[in-house]
Design a protein around this motif. Structure first.
Motif, short mmCIF file in Angstrom:
data_model
loop_
_atom_site.label_atom_id
_atom_site.label_comp_id
_atom_site.label_asym_id
_atom_site.label_seq_id
_atom_site.Cartn_x
_atom_site.Cartn_y
_atom_site.Cartn_z
N GLY A 16 19.18 38.34 29.11
CA GLY A 16 19.09 38.76 27.66
C GLY A 16 18.72 37.67 26.90
N SER A 17 19.08 38.01 25.71
CA SER A 17 18.76 36.98 24.36
C SER A 17 19.98 36.85 23.40
N LEU A 18 20.14 35.70 22.91
CA LEU A 18 21.00 35.30 21.99
C LEU A 18 20.25 34.45 21.02
N THR A 19 20.71 34.42 19.71
CA THR A 19 20.31 33.59 18.75
C THR A 19 21.53 33.05 17.99
N LEU A 20 21.40 31.52 18.12
CA LEU A 20 22.54 30.85 17.47
C LEU A 20 21.97 30.36 16.23
N SER A 21 22.83 30.29 15.24
CA SER A 21 22.83 29.67 14.13
C SER A 21 23.65 28.63 13.63
N CYS A 22 23.18 27.61 12.87
CA CYS A 22 23.99 26.49 12.29
C CYS A 22 23.59 26.22 10.84
N THR A 23 24.80 26.67 10.12
CA THR A 23 24.74 26.46 8.66
C THR A 23 25.10 24.96 8.43
N THR A 24 24.26 24.34 7.45
CA THR A 24 24.79 23.15 7.02
C THR A 24 25.19 23.01 5.69
N SER A 25 25.83 21.84 5.18
CA SER A 25 26.37 21.65 3.99
C SER A 25 25.33 21.07 2.67
N SER A 61 14.67 22.30 31.17
CA SER A 61 15.25 23.57 31.90
C SER A 61 15.32 24.64 30.96
N VAL A 62 14.86 24.38 29.48
CA VAL A 62 14.82 25.53 28.46
C VAL A 62 13.41 25.69 27.86
N ARG A 63 12.63 25.00 28.39
CA ARG A 63 11.06 25.24 27.78
C ARG A 63 10.78 26.48 28.24
N GLY A 64 9.89 27.03 27.30
CA GLY A 64 9.37 28.42 27.72
C GLY A 64 10.34 29.60 27.28
N ARG A 65 11.70 29.46 27.37
CA ARG A 65 12.65 30.34 26.99
C ARG A 65 13.51 29.95 25.62
N PHE A 66 13.71 28.80 25.26
CA PHE A 66 14.43 28.64 24.05
C PHE A 66 13.47 28.01 22.97
N THR A 67 13.74 28.47 21.87
CA THR A 67 12.98 28.03 20.69
C THR A 67 13.88 27.60 19.53
N GLN A 80 16.87 30.11 19.12
CA GLN A 80 16.45 31.30 19.92
C GLN A 80 16.43 31.40 21.36
N MET A 81 17.38 32.13 22.17
CA MET A 81 17.37 31.85 23.76
C MET A 81 17.08 33.15 24.29
N ASN A 82 15.87 33.13 25.07
CA ASN A 82 15.59 34.20 25.62
C ASN A 82 15.74 34.06 27.17
N LYS A 83 15.52 35.19 27.88
CA LYS A 83 15.72 34.94 29.29
C LYS A 83 16.87 34.05 29.82
N LEU A 84 18.03 34.35 29.09
CA LEU A 84 19.16 33.61 29.70
C LEU A 84 19.54 33.84 31.03
N GLN A 85 20.30 32.54 31.75
CA GLN A 85 20.70 32.58 33.08
C GLN A 85 22.14 32.05 33.01
N PRO A 86 22.81 32.64 34.27
CA PRO A 86 24.03 31.97 34.23
C PRO A 86 24.24 30.61 33.80
N GLU A 87 23.46 29.73 34.39
CA GLU A 87 23.32 28.39 34.20
C GLU A 87 23.42 27.84 32.52
N ASP A 88 23.01 28.72 31.88
CA ASP A 88 22.89 28.59 30.25
C ASP A 88 24.22 28.76 29.85
N SER A 89 25.38 29.49 30.45
CA SER A 89 26.67 29.40 29.84
C SER A 89 27.32 28.13 29.69
N ALA A 90 27.71 27.93 28.42
CA ALA A 90 28.23 26.61 27.93
C ALA A 90 28.74 26.75 26.38
N MET A 91 29.69 25.68 26.07
CA MET A 91 29.93 25.83 24.58
C MET A 91 28.59 25.16 23.94
N TYR A 92 27.91 25.63 23.00
CA TYR A 92 26.91 25.23 22.50
C TYR A 92 27.23 24.25 21.07
#
Length: 124
Positions: A16-25, A61-67, A80-92
């Protein structure tokens, strides 16, 4: 000091995929920005970084999957995180630093400001 707020984490099945966002001040174009991740008992590791105006780094380890991208108008960094794998589980974590201090490959110690993190869990 740059205040950073991450969002977008969650639970997803492998592939699956997820998109993380980080808003700056502050003006995001004045800093080098990065995404790091950490699992319990392990060192925080770099995932991807963005050096203005458009230079990016991704760990192998994330080339071709994360942008990594940024929206300058919104002062927001994305992962943008695509083709997520269990080893990608973490606090980001989102981070900001003075580009004069960021080396290659970038390291955790090169960045001075950090968000609180967003949890990603990938089930297999």
């Amino acid at each position: 000091q740059v205040h950073l707020v991450e969002s977008g984490g969650g639970s997803v099945q492998a592939g699956g995929s997820l998109t993380l966002s980080c808003t700056t001040s502050q003006d995001i174009t004045k800093y080098c920005m990065g995404w790091f991740r950490q699992t319990p008992g392990k060192e925080r590791e770099v995932v991807s970084t963005f050096t203005p105006p458009s230079t990016t780094f991704r760990v192998a380890s994330v080339r071709g999957r994360f942008t990594i991208t940024q929206d300058r108008d919104q002062n927001t960094l994305y992962l943008q995180m695509n083709k997520l794998q269990p080893e990608d589980s973490a606090m980001y974590y989102c981070a900001a630093g003075d580009c004069d201090s960021v080396g290659y490959p970038p390291r955790q110690s090169d960045f001075t400001d950090w968000g609180q993190g967003t949890q990603v869990y990938v089930s297999g």
